[in-house]
Design a protein around this motif. Structure first.
Motif, PDB file in Angstrom:
ATOM      1  N   THR A  18      36.502  -5.726  -7.013  1.00 12.34           N
ATOM      2  CA  THR A  18      35.245  -6.419  -6.779  1.00 12.34           C
ATOM      3  C   THR A  18      35.511  -7.920  -6.816  1.00 12.34           C
ATOM      4  OG1 THR A  18      32.922  -6.553  -7.461  1.00 12.34           O
ATOM      5  CG2 THR A  18      34.575  -6.406  -9.220  1.00 12.34           C
ATOM      6  N   THR A  22      30.487 -11.107  -8.545  1.00 15.53           N
ATOM      7  CA  THR A  22      29.743  -9.880  -8.839  1.00 15.53           C
ATOM      8  C   THR A  22      29.741  -9.603 -10.335  1.00 15.53           C
ATOM      9  OG1 THR A  22      30.179  -8.892  -6.681  1.00 15.53           O
ATOM     10  CG2 THR A  22      29.705  -7.381  -8.472  1.00 15.53           C
ATOM     11  N   HIS A  60      28.125   2.697 -10.674  1.00 16.75           N
ATOM     12  CA  HIS A  60      26.699   2.429 -10.466  1.00 16.75           C
ATOM     13  C   HIS A  60      26.329   1.034 -10.972  1.00 16.75           C
ATOM     14  CE1 HIS A  60      25.884   6.489  -9.092  1.00 16.75           C
ATOM     15  NE2 HIS A  60      26.531   6.963 -10.126  1.00 16.75           N
ATOM     16  N   ASN A  63      27.396  -1.204  -8.125  1.00 19.06           N
ATOM     17  CA  ASN A  63      26.470  -1.124  -7.000  1.00 19.06           C
ATOM     18  C   ASN A  63      25.194  -1.907  -7.270  1.00 19.06           C
ATOM     19  OD1 ASN A  63      28.068   0.392  -5.286  1.00 19.06           O
ATOM     20  ND2 ASN A  63      27.309   2.350  -6.058  1.00 19.06           N
ATOM     21  N   ARG A  66      26.178  -5.646  -6.992  1.00 26.70           N
ATOM     22  CA  ARG A  66      26.444  -6.034  -5.599  1.00 26.70           C
ATOM     23  C   ARG A  66      25.169  -6.059  -4.746  1.00 26.70           C
ATOM     24  NH1 ARG A  66      31.346  -1.706  -5.327  1.00 26.70           N
ATOM     25  NH2 ARG A  66      33.121  -3.078  -5.731  1.00 26.70           N
ATOM     26  N   LYS A  69      21.121  -2.091  -6.201  1.00 27.11           N
ATOM     27  CA  LYS A  69      20.835  -0.668  -6.013  1.00 27.11           C
ATOM     28  C   LYS A  69      20.727   0.049  -7.352  1.00 27.11           C
ATOM     29  CE  LYS A  69      22.654   3.458  -3.712  1.00 27.11           C
ATOM     30  NZ  LYS A  69      23.761   4.011  -2.882  1.00 27.11           N
TER      31      LYS A  69
END
Length: 207
Positions: A18, A22, A60, A63, A66, A69
């Motif tokens: 990543t 982030t 998760h 996500n 980023r 979500k």
């Protein structure tokens, strides 16, 4: 460190890549503290930063960082624990009731006499003498019944069949949930009646 820097991390044995921006998106989080240089972070033998948590849950977290979500409902409880640990209150997701339990309740409302049928199946289980058995539901007045009788395949195993003479697919779903609690699992489902689809069977494996 520059925010655009690519960071390789080892999360509980799962290798992820990543960006620094982030990982430090929320300045008050533990992740921001770890990767801002304020605290030393252990590395594995290949030089990846090591985070000692479950990588399948941590993905998760990534996500969310980023894309914003939220995790799927079935993972919400686990992710919430990690959100608490890493100081990411923004991630706290609503924990919904287990999806199977919700469906079970809906199905049971549509079949109010289900309990007596479940008791019947439990009694029949005592008479089974094979690892596999079938539960079959069918409408006895179906004019295609003779053709539909092939719903149980011919094979070399000893066949045990528990029959119900009415067409209720929901019954098979309810029984599958309750049988799983007895360590009896769905092997496969058949629906063969060529005329109206009134006959279905589900094969179960004990253990």
């Amino acid at each position: 460190m520059q925010d655009s820097k690519v960071v390789d991390i080892n999360v509980g044995g799962r290798h992820l890549t990543t960006s620094l921006s982030t990982l430090t998106k929320y300045p008050d989080s533990m992740l921001a503290a770890m990767f801002s240089g304020r605290h030393p972070v252990a590395k594995d033998k290949d030089g990846r930063y090591f985070i000692d948590v479950d990588g399948d849950v941590f993905v998760h977290i990534l996500n969310f960082l980023r894309f914003g979500k939220m995790p799927p409902p079935e993972r919400a409880q686990e992710v919430n624990e990690y959100a608490e640990y890493f100081g990411l209150q923004e991630l706290k997701a609503p924990v919904t009731e287990d999806f199977e339990k919700v469906l079970y309740g809906v199905w049971k409302m549509k079949l109010p006499d289900y309990q007596s049928q479940w008791e019947y199946v439990k009694r029949k289980l005592k008479d089974l003498y094979s690892t596999f058995f079938y539960i079959r539901v069918s409408r006895s007045e179906c004019r295609y019944m003779r053709a539909a009788e092939t719903v149980i395949p011919e094979d070399n195993e000893v066949i045990n069949i528990i029959d119900f003479q009415f067409n209720k697919s929901i019954l098979l779903n309810l029984l599958a949930v309750d049988l799983k609690r007895l360590n009896i699992f769905t092997d496969y489902c058949l629906r063969v009646c060529p005329g109206c689809g009134c006959q279905e069977a589900m094969r179960f494996k004990i253990g």
